[in-house]
Design an enzyme around this catalytic site. Sequence first.
Site, PDB file in Angstrom:
ATOM      1  N   ALA A 162       8.704  66.925  -3.118  1.00 48.31           N
ATOM      2  CA  ALA A 162       8.298  66.121  -4.268  1.00 48.31           C
ATOM      3  C   ALA A 162       7.274  66.856  -5.110  1.00 48.31           C
ATOM      4  CB  ALA A 162       7.734  64.782  -3.790  1.00 48.31           C
TER       5      ALA A 162
ATOM      6  N   ASP B  86       6.097  59.390  -2.415  1.00 44.11           N
ATOM      7  CA  ASP B  86       5.699  60.775  -2.676  1.00 44.11           C
ATOM      8  C   ASP B  86       5.343  61.009  -4.140  1.00 44.11           C
ATOM      9  OD1 ASP B  86       6.251  61.072  -0.005  1.00 44.11           O
ATOM     10  OD2 ASP B  86       8.077  62.235  -0.305  1.00 44.11           O
TER      11      ASP B  86
ATOM     12  N   GLY C  44       5.954  68.961   5.801  1.00 43.18           N
ATOM     13  CA  GLY C  44       5.761  67.553   6.108  1.00 43.18           C
ATOM     14  C   GLY C  44       4.738  66.872   5.228  1.00 43.18           C
ATOM     15  N   LEU C  45       4.312  67.541   4.148  1.00 40.72           N
ATOM     16  CA  LEU C  45       3.341  66.972   3.210  1.00 40.72           C
ATOM     17  C   LEU C  45       3.978  66.716   1.851  1.00 40.72           C
ATOM     18  CD1 LEU C  45       0.212  69.149   4.071  1.00 40.72           C
ATOM     19  CD2 LEU C  45       0.806  66.881   4.943  1.00 40.72           C
TER      20      LEU C  45
END
Length: 408
Positions: A138, A181, A133-134
């Site tokens: 990307a 991102d 989720g971070l």
Amino acid sequence: MAAAGSDLAQRCARQRRALIEGGAAGGDLEIVVSPYRVCPIGAHSDHQHAPVLATAIDAHTVLSFVGVPGGEVTLTSENFPGVVRFDLRAPEAGAGPEWGRYARAAGWALRERMPSPPRGLLGRVGGPLPGGGLSSSASVLLAYLTGLAHANGLALAPRELVLLSRRAENQFVGLASGVLDPAAIVASRRGQLLAIDTREVRWEAVPSAPGAPATLFLVVFTGTPRSLTGTRFNQRVEECRRAARALAQLAGVPATGFLGELPDAVFEAHLAQLEPALRRRARHVFTERARVLHGIQRWRCGELAEFGSLMNESCRSSLENYETGSPELACLQQVLEATPGVLGARFSGAGFGGCCVALVEEGAAQEARERALAEFTRRLPALAGRATALLAQGEDGVALGGGFRPAA
């Protein structure tokens, strides 16, 4: 799991050893350090050309590699089994493990820029939090783009790198993402937030006021899996675009598929005429745009308690108007918001699973981490042993070497 960046040098060294054992020449080894990112305010905004606030953090994807002639890319992973192999002259034809699609996406995005013949890579990649989720997707994509560009003598300006990353995700991976991102991962600077204009693809570093309270980011993972391509992410994007087209038509202004391109007056005059689901999506984007603009001012002034309140409001709107989240994430956000030392908290990673990110006072950070984990697993005991947390700080963007290039 307490500190995000504490084992980076050791990970670089492990990758170097593994590549040398696999036949790479140690003296030719290169390393790309590509951070993950958090977005304190600006949920679901970038694909709507609305502003966002973000920063890279000191948790990273690391790609160690040597350039090889012949155009073949061969990769192994610290996180996933199997070997990825494909030819840069036809990256879309590559097969192998699913985790290799971001490497093939990078090769595909660069294919028109490559020399003939291109140089391939022998590499090893890894990160502490894939799929957490971070924006690890990307992060790894930008690591591959940076490594392939370096191996082939390509100089990519920051904005070009951001646009290549978005193109690869949109057109190759199939995720209707924006530039949040990649811009955060490319352009962040330690100790500052990045205010990103997602329509014009430009950004500005936003320092906090001198003397502002010291803070860290507390990231808590529910222990439940997530994958954006397997969620309603693309559905929500399409709903926003339908709402934008409908509002533009109602207002008699030029057609657009992006809510962020419409003025507040259009929203205020015509929101009630939208069908309920589209009305909620539009309400979220317009109110989130206002929260980002207020958040920039609060951050500049060092008013971090007020900034944290905007994070809480963002999360509530994600739940009620954008209708993302899971029972686990909603519970976690409530726990964090009530934890002493936490200034504000919201979902990270589009909110279909994964984690919450909180802004915490530095002096209370360790205790807040322990309290939040304990209370969350007390409420949801099935996730005890699976939920984890880390403390992170702002970080510089993706870099070749990144200060961790091992000696030959």
